[in-house]
Design a protein around this motif. Structure first.
Motif, PDB file in Angstrom:
ATOM      1  N   ILE A 231       4.569 -12.020  -3.291  1.00  0.00           N
ATOM      2  CA  ILE A 231       4.114 -11.186  -2.176  1.00  0.00           C
ATOM      3  C   ILE A 231       3.376 -12.036  -1.147  1.00  0.00           C
ATOM      4  O   ILE A 231       3.485 -11.813   0.066  1.00  0.00           O
ATOM      5  N   THR A 232       2.626 -13.028  -1.615  1.00  0.00           N
ATOM      6  CA  THR A 232       1.919 -13.922  -0.695  1.00  0.00           C
ATOM      7  C   THR A 232       2.895 -14.630   0.239  1.00  0.00           C
ATOM      8  O   THR A 232       2.632 -14.797   1.433  1.00  0.00           O
ATOM      9  N   VAL A 233       4.038 -15.036  -0.292  1.00  0.00           N
ATOM     10  CA  VAL A 233       5.055 -15.707   0.523  1.00  0.00           C
ATOM     11  C   VAL A 233       5.845 -14.691   1.345  1.00  0.00           C
ATOM     12  O   VAL A 233       6.169 -14.929   2.511  1.00  0.00           O
ATOM     13  N   ALA A 234       6.149 -13.540   0.729  1.00  0.00           N
ATOM     14  CA  ALA A 234       7.020 -12.561   1.378  1.00  0.00           C
ATOM     15  C   ALA A 234       6.362 -11.904   2.584  1.00  0.00           C
ATOM     16  O   ALA A 234       7.048 -11.551   3.550  1.00  0.00           O
ATOM     17  N   GLY A 235       5.031 -11.724   2.554  1.00  0.00           N
ATOM     18  CA  GLY A 235       4.342 -11.074   3.672  1.00  0.00           C
ATOM     19  C   GLY A 235       4.532 -11.784   5.001  1.00  0.00           C
ATOM     20  O   GLY A 235       5.046 -11.193   5.962  1.00  0.00           O
ATOM     21  N   PRO A 236       4.159 -13.066   5.096  1.00  0.00           N
ATOM     22  CA  PRO A 236       4.399 -13.803   6.348  1.00  0.00           C
ATOM     23  C   PRO A 236       5.868 -13.901   6.716  1.00  0.00           C
ATOM     24  O   PRO A 236       6.215 -13.894   7.901  1.00  0.00           O
ATOM     25  N   GLU A 237       6.751 -13.994   5.716  1.00  0.00           N
ATOM     26  CA  GLU A 237       8.185 -14.038   6.013  1.00  0.00           C
ATOM     27  C   GLU A 237       8.637 -12.743   6.679  1.00  0.00           C
ATOM     28  O   GLU A 237       9.419 -12.757   7.629  1.00  0.00           O
TER      29      GLU A 237
END
Length: 305
Positions: A231-237
């Motif tokens: 989720i940490t990576v997916a949010g900015p993506e």
């Protein structure tokens, strides 16, 4: 939680003010102006246009006027699009950019998470090796390069899909896939690493020793805890994809916010540039806030006091 959200909203406003000041400063430091043409306009015409749009005033006055109008929901007008309001222009491009971004994000999740989970659960197997190869290849290929290959294969050679435009499902397939591959590769790698770390935890071995079904362990313990880094990576993506991919939208002739921003930069359209940048900044900050709040939903151990 309410206090935390209010604090983040306050800092969101501060961030947008800083972004607006930096962008406004850079626009005025770059040589040239919105009235530059191949055939130069007469000095009298340039002076009249500057006076009409307030560009003859000092930097501080111009920035102050921009902030005052922004507080009233007015992003100004576009110099290159016949004095149309920037807010109206962005709202027209937003559905296209958001639709493309959401579809690409869903594709990235549907590809990346299963690939990463399968690779971790079958570590050092052919599935793991294929997942690593997939992640390495697509993490190394820029989206616009992949987009060009897709156009050559599926449009020029096979004639299956249109080369660009917007309006039907076929026109979304190639740009969505070109956008999704890079985040899918990163999500797959993060999912694999996170799942391997969770599998080594004591509570997983305890659950297995208690005879709990593998499916229950996978869903309740492994997947739920492994998703936090994802989720940490997916949010900015998601913020990036929704805000607009400048190159992909230009490559496939999609009239979204990304393409508007590129056109605004080439035309030195100050209003369009400011509106696009502020929209992007707001999208990134807002989605990061949603991601932080979502942490507490996934992992009850996380609390914001």
């Amino acid at each position: 939680m309410t206090k935390y959200i209010l604090q983040r909203i306050f800092w969101l406003i501060i961030v947008l003010l800083v972004v607006s000041f930096i962008t406004f400063s850079l626009m005025h430091l770059v040589p040239g102006g919105p009235w530059d043409r191949e055939k130069a306009l007469a000095p009298q015409v340039v002076d009249a246009l500057n006076k009409k749009y307030g560009l003859d005033q000092s930097f501080i006055v111009q920035y102050g006027n921009f902030l005052w109008n922004l507080m009233h929901g007015d992003l100004g007008v576009s110099y290159s699009l016949q004095d149309r309001g920037v807010t109206q222009i962005l709202l027209e491009g937003l559905p296209k950019t958001a639709t493309l971004g959401v579809i690409a994000f869903i594709l990235a999740i549907l590809i990346g998470v299963p690939f990463g989970m399968a690779a971790a659960l079958k570590q050092n197997s052919i599935v793991d090796y294929l997942s690593v190869i997939f992640s390495t290849i697509f993490a190394s290929i820029p989206g616009f390069v992949l987009g060009i290959f897709l156009i050559i294969i599926f449009s020029v050679t096979l004639h299956w899909l249109p080369t660009g435009g917007w309006g039907n499902v076929k026109q979304v397939i190639m740009p969505a896939f070109a956008l999704a591959t890079l985040p899918a590769a990163f999500i797959a790698r993060i999912t694999r690493a996170s799942t391997l770390e969770v599998l080594r935890q004591d509570y997983i071995r305890t659950a297995q020793a208690m005879g709990i079904k593998h499916r229950v362990i996978l869903v309740r313990h492994i997947l739920r805890n492994a998703l936090i880094p994802v989720i940490t990576v997916a949010g900015p993506e998601l913020a990036f994809l929704i805000s607009g991919s400048f190159i992909i939208e230009n490559l496939f002739s999609i009239p979204g916010i990304g393409r508007l921003f590129v056109n605004g930069v080439f035309a030195r359209d100050y209003g369009l540039i400011m509106g696009s940048v502020l929209f992007y900044g707001f999208a990134v900050a807002a989605i990061n806030l949603v991601v932080d709040v979502f942490y507490a939903v996934i992992d009850p151990r996380i609390r914001y006091d």
